[in-house]
Design a protein around this motif. Structure first.
Motif, short mmCIF file in Angstrom:
data_model
loop_
_atom_site.label_atom_id
_atom_site.label_comp_id
_atom_site.label_asym_id
_atom_site.label_seq_id
_atom_site.Cartn_x
_atom_site.Cartn_y
_atom_site.Cartn_z
N TYR A 71 0.82 -1.21 0.00
CA TYR A 71 0.00 0.00 0.00
C TYR A 71 0.84 1.25 0.00
O TYR A 71 2.02 1.25 0.35
N ASP A 72 0.17 2.32 -0.42
CA ASP A 72 0.76 3.66 -0.43
C ASP A 72 -0.40 4.64 -0.36
O ASP A 72 -1.56 4.24 -0.43
N PHE A 73 -0.11 5.89 -0.24
CA PHE A 73 -1.14 6.92 -0.20
C PHE A 73 -1.08 7.76 -1.47
O PHE A 73 0.00 8.09 -1.97
N ALA A 74 -2.26 8.07 -2.02
CA ALA A 74 -2.37 8.88 -3.24
C ALA A 74 -3.10 10.17 -2.90
O ALA A 74 -4.21 10.13 -2.36
N PRO A 75 -2.51 11.32 -3.20
CA PRO A 75 -3.18 12.58 -2.90
C PRO A 75 -4.36 12.84 -3.82
O PRO A 75 -4.32 12.52 -5.01
N THR A 76 -5.41 13.40 -3.26
CA THR A 76 -6.57 13.87 -4.01
C THR A 76 -6.96 15.23 -3.45
O THR A 76 -6.50 15.60 -2.37
N PRO A 77 -7.82 15.97 -4.13
CA PRO A 77 -8.27 17.25 -3.56
C PRO A 77 -9.06 17.08 -2.26
O PRO A 77 -9.28 18.03 -1.55
N ALA B 164 -4.31 3.47 -1.12
CA ALA B 164 -4.37 2.62 -2.30
C ALA B 164 -3.65 1.31 -1.98
O ALA B 164 -2.48 1.31 -1.60
N VAL B 165 -4.38 0.20 -2.11
CA VAL B 165 -3.81 -1.11 -1.83
C VAL B 165 -3.74 -1.88 -3.15
O VAL B 165 -4.71 -1.92 -3.90
N PHE B 166 -2.58 -2.46 -3.41
CA PHE B 166 -2.32 -3.19 -4.65
C PHE B 166 -2.03 -4.65 -4.32
O PHE B 166 -1.30 -4.94 -3.37
N SER B 167 -2.60 -5.53 -5.12
CA SER B 167 -2.25 -6.95 -5.05
C SER B 167 -1.37 -7.24 -6.27
O SER B 167 -1.15 -6.36 -7.10
N ASP B 168 -0.94 -8.48 -6.39
CA ASP B 168 -0.18 -8.87 -7.58
C ASP B 168 -1.05 -8.75 -8.83
O ASP B 168 -0.52 -8.63 -9.94
N GLY C 81 5.78 4.88 -3.02
CA GLY C 81 6.03 5.02 -4.44
C GLY C 81 5.18 4.10 -5.30
O GLY C 81 5.06 4.32 -6.50
N VAL C 82 4.58 3.06 -4.71
CA VAL C 82 3.80 2.12 -5.51
C VAL C 82 2.55 2.79 -6.11
O VAL C 82 2.04 2.34 -7.14
N ALA C 83 2.11 3.89 -5.53
CA ALA C 83 0.92 4.59 -6.04
C ALA C 83 1.28 5.82 -6.88
O ALA C 83 0.40 6.60 -7.22
#
Length: 105
Positions: A5-11, A17-21, A57-59
């Motif tokens: 996971y990582d964090f993605a900025p929005t307004p 944001a969680v990513f799987s394979d 950085g993943v997001a």
């Protein structure tokens, strides 16, 4: 299957944001001023059966696409990203997948 996971900025604040394979498995906005509140990560961890690893950085690519979207540019998220639908079923899944087929504008 691994999860990160990582964090993605929005307004509206940072989103978890969680990513799987297989792709983006979860995207959640916090209701708190601090997006690193534990209940967002705890909730998705319960649903996937393990705790995602932090991966700064993943997001980044998702963050760039969100920035373009909120600046008014036409962004087809379904063409730029792969979604892992494992946490969504029934009507909600059908509706979200149908939305992917709606052209911009």
């Amino acid at each position: 299957m691994s999860y990160r996971y990582d964090f993605a900025p929005t307004p509206f604040g940072d989103a978890l944001a969680v990513f799987s394979d297989a792709g983006i498995v979860s995207f959640d906005l916090s209701e708190s001023a601090d997006p690193r509140v534990p209940w967002l990560l705890e909730s998705v961890s319960r649903r996937i059966g393990e705790t995602p690893e932090p991966a700064p950085g993943v997001a980044d690519e998702l963050s760039a696409a969100l920035g373009e979207y909120f600046e008014g540019e036409p962004v087809r998220f379904d063409e730029r990203f792969t979604f892992d639908w494992r946490l969504v079923d029934g009507f909600t899944r059908s509706a979200l997948q149908a939305v992917c087929g709606i052209p911009w504008g």
